[in-house]
Scaffold this active site. Structure first.
Site, short mmCIF file in Angstrom:
data_model
loop_
_atom_site.label_atom_id
_atom_site.label_comp_id
_atom_site.label_asym_id
_atom_site.label_seq_id
_atom_site.Cartn_x
_atom_site.Cartn_y
_atom_site.Cartn_z
N ASP A 292 -0.62 -5.06 3.17
CA ASP A 292 -1.17 -3.86 3.81
C ASP A 292 -0.60 -3.83 5.22
O ASP A 292 -0.98 -4.64 6.07
CB ASP A 292 -2.70 -3.92 3.86
CG ASP A 292 -3.31 -2.58 4.26
OD1 ASP A 292 -2.58 -1.75 4.83
OD2 ASP A 292 -4.51 -2.37 4.00
N ILE B 128 -0.84 -1.70 7.75
CA ILE B 128 -1.86 -1.40 8.76
C ILE B 128 -3.18 -1.20 8.03
O ILE B 128 -3.41 -0.16 7.40
CB ILE B 128 -1.53 -0.15 9.60
CG1 ILE B 128 -0.22 -0.31 10.36
CG2 ILE B 128 -2.68 0.15 10.57
CD1 ILE B 128 0.16 0.89 11.22
N ASP B 129 -4.03 -2.19 8.07
CA ASP B 129 -5.37 -2.04 7.50
C ASP B 129 -6.26 -1.52 8.63
O ASP B 129 -6.45 -2.20 9.64
CB ASP B 129 -5.89 -3.37 6.97
CG ASP B 129 -7.19 -3.18 6.21
OD1 ASP B 129 -7.27 -2.21 5.43
OD2 ASP B 129 -8.12 -3.98 6.39
N ASP C 249 -6.11 -4.54 0.54
CA ASP C 249 -7.11 -4.60 1.62
C ASP C 249 -7.77 -5.97 1.70
O ASP C 249 -8.18 -6.39 2.79
CB ASP C 249 -8.22 -3.56 1.39
CG ASP C 249 -7.74 -2.13 1.49
OD1 ASP C 249 -7.01 -1.82 2.44
OD2 ASP C 249 -8.09 -1.33 0.61
N GLU D 28 0.82 -1.22 0.00
CA GLU D 28 0.00 0.00 0.00
C GLU D 28 0.85 1.26 0.00
O GLU D 28 0.64 2.17 -0.80
CB GLU D 28 -0.95 0.02 1.21
CG GLU D 28 -1.75 1.31 1.29
CD GLU D 28 -2.74 1.35 2.43
OE1 GLU D 28 -3.59 2.25 2.41
OE2 GLU D 28 -2.66 0.50 3.32
N THR E 182 -6.05 2.27 9.24
CA THR E 182 -5.19 3.34 9.76
C THR E 182 -5.98 4.37 10.55
O THR E 182 -5.52 4.87 11.57
CB THR E 182 -4.42 4.02 8.61
OG1 THR E 182 -3.61 3.04 7.95
CG2 THR E 182 -3.52 5.13 9.12
#
Length: 291
Positions: free
Chosen positions: A89, A91-92, A219, A69, A94
């Site tokens: 990802d 940190i999905d 995601d 990402e 954020t």
């Protein structure tokens, strides 16, 4: 069928290691930067964790490719080839991370020949490790997962997200979709703020369906195979075959429920993840995803 178990175990190991950085930062004040909209956020931790994950994988598997990402946000193209590719990802969720809302995940998928071989979603505040390997089932903290199998849309809990889109067309489409589902009616509509964890709820049987327009391949690549291996179905919002680059998805307990949702909801225009931005003629609508 190739055995990717050692690769899967390596991915789980580095996800757990990286989670320590995220958990340490979770309760601290964050420096927040905006990306493509006031609701599309990034922190130093997002960028740091992605670099750590990619570095660890590259050291172990130097010939592999990556889609991340934050790398894409920095200008890299999204290109899924036949080569072994890790889709990350860091940190999905954020926005959740920034506000200390406790649904934050690290999502890692692994693709070969453009087919996802395994997916890892670690909901780290909850300490829930979801994983699945193609043809070998889906698991939560080592225990098998099974979708609910629900076929009656009127008895479903549906999960979705508003996402980072804030233009009039995207917002009106998203709210109209929720209105239409509630009028069917469904039992309820929920949102956790992370697409990866949202979709995994379908794999657990806790939710019966998830849909979203505007998210990105990083995601949902991992959670899509988790749903499929738990006995659920994944498709495009128009009822066609799932394409992780299309930025549209329905995940459901059954084909009947998925098709019913596809007949109720509408999509707004989104540029594909793998589309060359210089050749895009779709305008600015829907270019943002869930942070």
């Amino acid at each position: 069928m190739a055995d990717w178990t050692s690769y899967l175990n390596f991915g789980i190991s580095i996800a757990k290691q990286a989670s320590e950085i995220v958990l340490t930062a979770f309760h601290q004040q964050k420096e927040v930067t905006l990306k493509s909209s006031p609701a599309d956020l990034v922190t130093e931790t997002d960028q740091r964790v992605e670099k750590i994950l990619i570095s660890a994988i590259r050291n172990q598997y130097p010939q592999h490719r990556f889609i991340g990402e934050e790398s894409v946000a920095a200008g890299e193209r999204v290109e899924l080839t036949d080569s072994p590719t890790w889709i990350i990802d860091p940190i999905d969720g954020t926005v959740n991370f920034v506000h200390r809302f406790p649904f934050v995940a690290i999502s890692i998928a692994f693709s070969v020949n453009k087919q996802t071989e395994f997916g890892i979603v670690y909901s780290l505040v909850e300490d829930k490790m979801f994983h699945a390997q193609r043809g070998r089932g889906a698991f939560l903290n080592g225990q098998p997962l099974h979708a609910s199998g629900q076929e009656d849309i009127n008895r479903c809990v549906v999960v979705t997200e508003i996402g980072a889109e804030r233009d009039d067309l995207a917002l009106s489409t998203m709210t109209t979709n929720i209105f239409r589902l509630l009028k069917l009616p469904v039992h309820g509509v929920r949102a956790l703020g992370t697409a990866a964890v949202d979709m995994c709820q379908v794999a657990t049987g806790g939710a019966d369906a998830y849909y979203h327009i505007g998210m990105h391949c990083w995601d949902i690549a991992a959670s899509a195979i988790i749903v499929q291996e738990a006995g659920g179905v994944v498709m495009d919002t128009d009822g066609s075959k799932f394409d992780m680059m299309s930025r549209r998805v329905i995940a459901a307990s059954s084909t009947a429920v998925a098709h019913h949702i596809s007949q109720v909801i509408q999509a707004f225009p989104c540029r594909r993840d793998d589309e060359d931005p210089s050749k895009c003629v779709c305008g600015a609508t829907g270019v943002n995803g869930l942070s």
